[in-house]
Design an enzyme around this catalytic site. Structure first.
Site, short mmCIF file in Angstrom:
data_model
loop_
_atom_site.label_atom_id
_atom_site.label_comp_id
_atom_site.label_asym_id
_atom_site.label_seq_id
_atom_site.Cartn_x
_atom_site.Cartn_y
_atom_site.Cartn_z
N GLY A 19 -0.18 18.26 2.91
CA GLY A 19 0.32 18.60 4.24
C GLY A 19 -0.71 18.53 5.35
N SER A 20 -1.70 17.62 5.24
CA SER A 20 -2.67 17.54 6.34
C SER A 20 -2.03 16.95 7.60
CB SER A 20 -3.92 16.78 5.93
OG SER A 20 -3.63 15.42 5.70
N LEU A 50 7.78 12.54 -0.99
CA LEU A 50 7.85 11.53 -2.05
C LEU A 50 9.24 11.27 -2.60
CD1 LEU A 50 4.56 12.40 -3.99
CD2 LEU A 50 4.98 10.54 -2.37
N LYS A 51 10.25 11.90 -2.00
CA LYS A 51 11.61 11.65 -2.52
C LYS A 51 12.35 10.65 -1.64
CE LYS A 51 14.28 14.34 -4.48
NZ LYS A 51 15.22 15.39 -4.89
N HIS A 53 3.19 6.14 7.16
CA HIS A 53 2.80 5.38 5.97
C HIS A 53 1.34 4.93 6.14
CE1 HIS A 53 3.51 2.94 2.40
NE2 HIS A 53 2.72 2.05 2.98
N ASP A 107 10.23 2.07 3.60
CA ASP A 107 9.16 1.66 4.53
C ASP A 107 9.59 0.50 5.44
OD1 ASP A 107 7.39 3.56 3.43
OD2 ASP A 107 6.72 2.15 1.89
N GLU A 156 -4.34 8.78 10.69
CA GLU A 156 -2.96 9.27 10.57
C GLU A 156 -2.72 10.53 11.40
OE1 GLU A 156 -0.96 9.52 6.76
OE2 GLU A 156 -2.53 8.30 5.88
C1 GRF Z 1 -0.38 10.40 3.88
O1 GRF Z 1 -1.31 9.40 3.60
C2 GRF Z 1 0.92 9.80 4.37
O2 GRF Z 1 0.76 8.64 5.12
C3 GRF Z 1 1.59 9.46 3.08
O3 GRF Z 1 1.25 10.52 2.21
C4 GRF Z 1 0.04 11.13 2.62
C5 GRF Z 1 0.31 12.57 2.85
O4 GRF Z 1 -0.84 13.31 3.14
N1 GRF Z 1 3.00 9.19 3.29
P1 GRF Z 1 -0.73 14.80 3.64
O5 GRF Z 1 0.17 15.56 2.65
O6 GRF Z 1 -0.15 14.81 5.02
O7 GRF Z 1 -2.14 15.33 3.60
#
Ligand code: GRF
Length: 190
Positions: free
Chosen positions: A18-19, A87-88, A106, A147, A176
């Site tokens: 969840g960063s 991831l779902k 992504h 995607d 990101e």
């Molecule tokens: C990130 O790289 C995002 O692009 C991908 O999964 C990762 C999640 O990272 N879909 P976080 O949980 O936000 O740290």
């Protein structure tokens, strides 16, 4: 005069650390965003992202049933969903109801290194194996093609000095955190 900026009630969908969620929470608390993070929904009860949400007094739930998810979104009058490391696969009802109101981040320069199986470190491993000199991140609308929805924002980073997929990941994740905030800002202005 009518306020030209939109203010979304956001639900962030997560499965892990969840960063990116944290980046959105921080931006919202610093008033860099007008929108509010109202709900965090995880597919995994042990996701650290749930702790982050609770720390900031944001309701955090772990749900997998599509109807229950829709109910939760309705209860919080959510009008924008941000998938950040979720991831779902999104179900058909959710896709229809939140068409053009659901975005995903992504960790590659889509359309390159996207699609089924391309998530997390798999992406960075593939980028490294291909000998790429640049990578990056993309925020796009979510539709039924994994995607594949319309791209909103994309930014590149030079990875010529990266000696491993992990080093690529370290560079891309920094990118990101700004990109996800900028994408929401852009939608507020649209
Ligand atoms: C990130 O790289 C995002 O692009 C991908 O999964 C990762 C999640 O990272 N879909 P976080 O949980 O936000 O740290």
């Amino acid at each position: 005069m009518q306020d030209p900026l939109k203010k979304f009630r956001i639900a962030v969908f997560v499965s892990g650390g969840g960063s990116n969620l944290q980046a959105l929470i921080d931006a919202s608390e610093k008033n860099e965003l007008r929108s509010e993070i109202c709900l965090v929904l995880s597919s995994d009860p042990s996701a650290f992202a749930l702790e982050r949400a609770k720390k900031h007094r944001i309701e955090a739930v772990c749900l997998s049933d599509e109807d229950e998810i829709l109910d939760g979104l309705e209860r919080h009058t959510i009008d924008l969903i941000v998938l950040a490391g979720y991831l779902k696969i999104i179900g058909a009802k959710l896709l229809t109801k939140y068409k053009n109101r659901m975005i995903n981040i992504h960790p590659s320069l889509l359309p390159r290194f996207g699609g089924m199986g391309m998530y997390g470190m798999n992406v960075h491993r593939a980028v490294f194996a291909a000998g790429e000199t640049v990578s990056g991140a993309t925020v796009h609308f979510v539709d039924k093609v994994v995607d594949g929805g319309e791209r909103i924002l994309q930014r590149e980073v030079d990875i010529r000095d990266c000696a491993s997929p992990e080093e690529i990941q370290e560079k891309v994740i920094v990118l990101e955190h700004q990109l996800i905030v900028d994408a929401v800002k852009l939608l507020e202005e649209r």
